[in-house]
Design a protein around this motif. Structure first.
Motif, mmCIF file in Angstrom:
data_model
loop_
_atom_site.group_PDB
_atom_site.id
_atom_site.type_symbol
_atom_site.label_atom_id
_atom_site.label_comp_id
_atom_site.label_asym_id
_atom_site.label_seq_id
_atom_site.Cartn_x
_atom_site.Cartn_y
_atom_site.Cartn_z
ATOM 1 N N THR A 109 6.632 5.699 -10.620
ATOM 2 C CA THR A 109 6.858 4.425 -10.772
ATOM 3 C C THR A 109 7.927 3.718 -10.215
ATOM 4 O O THR A 109 8.746 2.912 -9.274
ATOM 5 C CB THR A 109 6.412 3.950 -12.338
ATOM 6 O OG1 THR A 109 5.390 3.945 -12.285
ATOM 7 C CG2 THR A 109 6.532 2.349 -12.357
ATOM 8 N N VAL A 110 9.179 4.760 -11.136
ATOM 9 C CA VAL A 110 10.623 4.171 -11.460
ATOM 10 C C VAL A 110 11.385 4.321 -9.802
ATOM 11 O O VAL A 110 11.642 3.699 -9.149
ATOM 12 C CB VAL A 110 11.348 4.891 -12.221
ATOM 13 C CG1 VAL A 110 13.155 4.549 -12.271
ATOM 14 C CG2 VAL A 110 10.972 5.062 -13.385
ATOM 15 N N GLY A 111 10.806 5.457 -8.694
ATOM 16 C CA GLY A 111 11.361 5.392 -7.908
ATOM 17 C C GLY A 111 10.979 4.106 -6.663
ATOM 18 O O GLY A 111 11.150 4.040 -5.832
ATOM 19 N N GLY A 112 9.553 4.136 -6.575
ATOM 20 C CA GLY A 112 9.081 3.359 -6.026
ATOM 21 C C GLY A 112 9.695 1.951 -5.881
ATOM 22 O O GLY A 112 10.253 0.533 -5.207
ATOM 23 N N ILE A 113 10.305 1.012 -7.281
ATOM 24 C CA ILE A 113 11.277 0.190 -7.610
ATOM 25 C C ILE A 113 12.443 0.361 -7.494
ATOM 26 O O ILE A 113 13.003 -0.386 -6.665
ATOM 27 C CB ILE A 113 10.651 -0.500 -9.498
ATOM 28 C CG1 ILE A 113 9.335 -0.993 -9.804
ATOM 29 C CG2 ILE A 113 12.449 -1.586 -9.947
ATOM 30 C CD1 ILE A 113 9.288 -0.490 -11.628
ATOM 31 N N MET A 114 13.322 1.432 -7.724
ATOM 32 C CA MET A 114 14.410 1.274 -6.937
ATOM 33 C C MET A 114 14.540 1.601 -5.248
ATOM 34 O O MET A 114 15.531 1.593 -4.739
ATOM 35 C CB MET A 114 14.680 2.869 -7.447
ATOM 36 C CG MET A 114 15.701 3.095 -9.145
ATOM 37 S SD MET A 114 15.868 4.221 -9.955
ATOM 38 C CE MET A 114 17.640 4.604 -9.173
ATOM 39 N N SER A 115 13.614 2.053 -4.446
ATOM 40 C CA SER A 115 13.595 2.189 -3.090
ATOM 41 C C SER A 115 13.974 0.807 -2.865
ATOM 42 O O SER A 115 14.224 0.415 -1.825
ATOM 43 C CB SER A 115 12.592 3.329 -2.692
ATOM 44 O OG SER A 115 12.375 3.015 -1.212
ATOM 45 N N GLY A 116 12.537 0.587 -3.602
ATOM 46 C CA GLY A 116 12.639 -0.971 -2.951
ATOM 47 C C GLY A 116 14.376 -2.318 -3.170
ATOM 48 O O GLY A 116 14.156 -2.645 -2.073
ATOM 49 N N GLN A 117 14.894 -1.838 -3.822
ATOM 50 C CA GLN A 117 15.679 -3.019 -3.970
ATOM 51 C C GLN A 117 16.887 -1.970 -3.215
ATOM 52 O O GLN A 117 17.832 -2.539 -3.249
ATOM 53 C CB GLN A 117 16.656 -1.890 -5.966
ATOM 54 C CG GLN A 117 15.498 -3.196 -6.714
ATOM 55 C CD GLN A 117 15.847 -2.337 -8.825
ATOM 56 O OE1 GLN A 117 16.110 -1.488 -8.651
ATOM 57 N NE2 GLN A 117 15.818 -3.470 -9.308
ATOM 58 N N ALA A 118 16.935 -0.351 -3.224
ATOM 59 C CA ALA A 118 18.095 -0.200 -2.579
ATOM 60 C C ALA A 118 17.951 -0.571 -1.200
ATOM 61 O O ALA A 118 18.815 -0.701 -0.663
ATOM 62 C CB ALA A 118 17.929 1.179 -2.871
ATOM 63 N N ASN A 119 16.663 -0.627 -0.575
ATOM 64 C CA ASN A 119 15.999 -1.376 0.722
ATOM 65 C C ASN A 119 16.853 -2.809 0.841
ATOM 66 O O ASN A 119 17.402 -3.026 1.813
ATOM 67 C CB ASN A 119 14.272 -1.186 0.956
ATOM 68 C CG ASN A 119 14.190 0.155 1.516
ATOM 69 O OD1 ASN A 119 15.514 0.674 2.076
ATOM 70 N ND2 ASN A 119 12.917 0.316 1.266
ATOM 71 N N GLN A 120 16.429 -3.100 -0.062
ATOM 72 C CA GLN A 120 16.715 -4.353 -0.086
ATOM 73 C C GLN A 120 18.790 -5.106 0.062
ATOM 74 O O GLN A 120 19.338 -5.731 0.675
ATOM 75 C CB GLN A 120 16.406 -5.491 -1.475
ATOM 76 C CG GLN A 120 16.709 -7.160 -1.896
ATOM 77 C CD GLN A 120 16.318 -7.883 -2.911
ATOM 78 O OE1 GLN A 120 16.577 -7.023 -3.599
ATOM 79 N NE2 GLN A 120 16.184 -9.161 -3.097
#
Length: 182
Positions: free
Chosen positions: A22-33
Motif C-alpha cells: 500500500t505504502v509502496g504504491g502511493i510512494m511510487s505514484g508520488q515519485a513518478n509525479q
C-alpha cells in the motif's frame, strides 16, 4: 513452534506485506509525479529559450537588413558617381536602368534577409509551442501517476484485507483462532 503461532505469523506477514504494498504504491505514484513535474519544468524552460531565440533571430535579421541596406545605398552612390564621372547622363537611358536594376536586386536581397529571419523566428515559435504542449502532457502524466499510485495503494490495501480475512477464516476452521464473539 505450534500451529496457531505459525498461523499468527502468516497472518501478521500478510498484514505487513499488504501495508508495505500500500505504502509502496502511493510512494511510487508520488515519485513518478515528481519526475513528470521536473520534466514539465524543463520543457517550460526550453519553451522560454525558444522564445528568446525567436526574438534574437528577429533582432539579428533586422540588423542584417539594416547593414545590407546601408551597403546597397553606398553601392548605388558609387554607381551614380562612376557614371557621372564618366560624363554619362545618370538620369536616363542605360545608366538609369543600371541604377534601377541595382535597386531591385538590393530590395530582393533585403526581402530575402527579412524572410529568412521571419522563417527562423517562426520555427522557434513552433518549437516553443511544442515544448509548452509537452509540459502540459508531463503535468497531466504526473497527476495521473499520483492518482494511479493512490489507486494501487488502495487496491493493495483491499487485497491485503481480503487475504487476511481469508487466512483468518481458514485459521478459524482449523481451530487456530477463536470465533468472533466467542
Amino acid at each position: 513452534m505450534s500451529a496457531p503461532t505459525v498461523a499468527s505469523i502468516g497472518l501478521g506477514s500478510s498484514i505487513a506485506g499488504g501495508i508495505m504494498n500500500t505504502v509502496g504504491g502511493i510512494m511510487s505514484g508520488q515519485a513518478n509525479q515528481q519526475m513528470y513535474n521536473y520534466q514539465a519544468q524543463m520543457a517550460q524552460i526550453n519553451a522560454q529559450i525558444a522564445l528568446q531565440n525567436r526574438d534574437y533571430a528577429l533582432q539579428k535579421g533586422g540588423i542584417e537588413a539594416q547593414n545590407y541596406g546601408m551597403k546597397a545605398r553606398q553601392q548605388a552612390g558609387q554607381i551614380k558617381s562612376a557614371q557621372a564621372a564618366s560624363g554619362i547622363d545618370i538620369n536616363s537611358g542605360s545608366a538609369k536602368e543600371v541604377q534601377e536594376s541595382q535597386h531591385l536586386v538590393a530590395m530582393s536581397d533585403l526581402d530575402t534577409i527579412r524572410s529568412n529571419a521571419a522563417k527562423t523566428a517562426y520555427d522557434y515559435t513552433v518549437q516553443s509551442t511544442n515544448f509548452s504542449n509537452q509540459a502540459a502532457v508531463y503535468t497531466a502524466a504526473g497527476q495521473n501517476a499520483s492518482q494511479a499510485g493512490w489507486l494501487n495503494g488502495i487496491g493493495s490495501f483491499v487485497g491485503m484485507a481480503g487475504s487476511v480475512s481469508n487466512r483468518w477464516l481458514q485459521g478459524q476452521q482449523m481451530g487456530f483462532f477463536p470465533a468472533w464473539g466467542g
